[in-house]
Design an enzyme around this catalytic site. Structure first.
Site, PDB file in Angstrom:
ATOM      1  N   CYS A 133       0.856  -1.187   0.000  1.00 50.65           N
ATOM      2  CA  CYS A 133       0.000   0.000   0.000  1.00 50.65           C
ATOM      3  C   CYS A 133       0.891   1.235   0.000  1.00 50.65           C
ATOM      4  O   CYS A 133       1.577   1.503   0.991  1.00 50.65           O
ATOM      5  CB  CYS A 133      -0.922  -0.007   1.215  1.00 50.65           C
ATOM      6  N   GLY A 134       0.873   1.973  -1.098  1.00 47.51           N
ATOM      7  CA  GLY A 134       1.737   3.142  -1.216  1.00 47.51           C
ATOM      8  C   GLY A 134       1.343   4.280  -0.302  1.00 47.51           C
ATOM      9  O   GLY A 134       2.196   4.876   0.374  1.00 47.51           O
ATOM     10  N   HIS A 135       0.040   4.594  -0.256  1.00 46.42           N
ATOM     11  CA  HIS A 135      -0.372   5.670   0.651  1.00 46.42           C
ATOM     12  C   HIS A 135      -0.096   5.267   2.087  1.00 46.42           C
ATOM     13  O   HIS A 135       0.199   6.104   2.938  1.00 46.42           O
ATOM     14  CB  HIS A 135      -1.859   6.026   0.444  1.00 46.42           C
ATOM     15  N   ASP A 181     -10.450   4.322  -3.394  1.00 43.38           N
ATOM     16  CA  ASP A 181      -9.227   4.966  -2.914  1.00 43.38           C
ATOM     17  C   ASP A 181      -9.372   6.464  -3.113  1.00 43.38           C
ATOM     18  O   ASP A 181      -9.481   6.950  -4.238  1.00 43.38           O
ATOM     19  CB  ASP A 181      -8.008   4.440  -3.666  1.00 43.38           C
ATOM     20  N   THR A 184       0.394   2.208  -4.993  1.00 40.98           N
ATOM     21  CA  THR A 184       0.715   1.038  -5.817  1.00 40.98           C
ATOM     22  C   THR A 184       0.055   1.162  -7.183  1.00 40.98           C
ATOM     23  O   THR A 184       0.607   0.715  -8.189  1.00 40.98           O
ATOM     24  CB  THR A 184       0.286  -0.261  -5.120  1.00 40.98           C
TER      25      THR A 184
END
Length: 334
Positions: A91-93, A250, A256
């Protein structure tokens, strides 16, 4: 009041997308690797995910994280992420929020003006850099796992609609489609229709083909569908909204997903190495992305993407579970 469980959390958001970091009440998580630990959580700790992600403590769009000891000798720590459907692989955030929270609360020790962190995720090793002034984090960048286009121009036929999607990996697998295919804009007014199409596209692809990482069997299936659109702001390259898990929206540009989008643009010669890609989201927030290097994943050409954003702490919470409560495991609407 009777209390059978107490959980503490620190909540933050990245461009409106929440992250609930569970800081207390988590039992031992077994496993040598982050993928093994993820599998353990799926089998033994899903009640914890339901309690803290579902209503009345959470909501359909809640996202969560557990910080673990590192799985590898050189990493600083590990992460496990969760959402309304289960446990994600990356998970990028979440990386942006974890680093921000860790520095601003004193959880992580930092020196100098820029700090490097090596993080073990189920998808692989992620390197993050924080730029900060005192105890305030200005931005977080992360070098994601190698990202690649799995299949280009996949034909889709749903009802009377025929269109194509690209399937790409950026820590999880995404289908990328233009919102104009359905006469939709990435905006609040079209969100219900976009959610509907996200579910249909995900179901269609998974009914027609197996999507699986060539090197890691635990990384498989379509995680989300990225709907791409023209940007609102002049400084943005593209606008998007990602529908993932069980119809979850999102709010952020999706870290991602941005990595997967960088891979598709690079593969189509629409983004060059070192060129800045500004990804705008449905809340008008932005991530900056770029191709750091070109590599390979098995037989696939891949890129190492860098994504940059910022996060803000929203609260410090203590949640309790009363065994008399018939809804103590939570429920989900949406």
């Amino acid at each position: 009041m009777k209390v059978s469980k107490i959980y503490t959390t620190i909540d933050a958001h990245v461009a409106g997308e929440p992250l609930r970091i569970i800081t207390g009440g988590v039992p031992e998580i077994k496993g040598e690797t982050q993928l093994e630990r993820r599998a353990y959580c799926m089998e033994h700790l899903d009640y914890l995910r339901e309690i803290l992600m579902y209503e009345p403590r959470g909501h359909h769009g809640m996202y969560g994280c557990i910080i673990t000891p590192p799985a590898s000798a050189h990493a600083d720590f590990g992460v496990l992420f969760m959402h309304n459907e289960g446990w994600s692989t990356m998970c990028g955030h979440g990386i942006i929020a974890v680093i921000t929270v860790g520095i601003e609360t004193g959880m992580f020790e930092v020196t100098g003006e820029k700090q490097k962190f090596i993080i073990d995720s189920p998808a692989g090793e992620v390197i993050a850099y924080a730029t900060y002034s005192g105890s305030e984090v200005e931005s977080v960048s992360f070098e994601n796992v190698p990202s690649f286009v799995y299949k280009k121009d996949v034909p889709i036929k749903i009802d009377s609609y025929e269109f194509q999607v690209d399937i790409a990996f950026g820590g999880a697998f995404y289908a990328v489609v233009d919102s104009k295919e359905f006469g939709l804009k990435v905006d609040f007014k079209d969100l219900s229709a976009i959610q509907m199409w996200g579910g249909k596209i995900k179901h269609y692809i998974e009914s027609k083909m197996e999507v699986k990482h060539p090197l890691e069997e635990g990384l498989k299936g379509i995680y989300g569908v990225i709907f791409s659109d023209d940007p609102k702001e002049k400084d943005a390259t593209l606008r998007n909204v990602t529908i993932f898990a069980d119809g979850q929206v999102d709010r952020s540009p999706c870290g991602t997903g941005t990595s997967a989008r960088i891979a598709t643009l690079f593969a189509k010669d629409a983004l060059q190495k070192g060129e800045i890609f500004v990804h705008e989201c449905i809340t008008d927030g932005k991530f900056e992305g770029e191709v750091l290097s070109v590599t390979a994943v098995h037989t696939y050409e891949a890129v190492v993407p860098k994504v940059t954003g910022n996060a803000f702490i929203t609260g410090f919470h203590q949640f309790v579970v009363d065994p008399r409560d018939d809804l103590n495991r939570g429920f989900l609407l949406g």
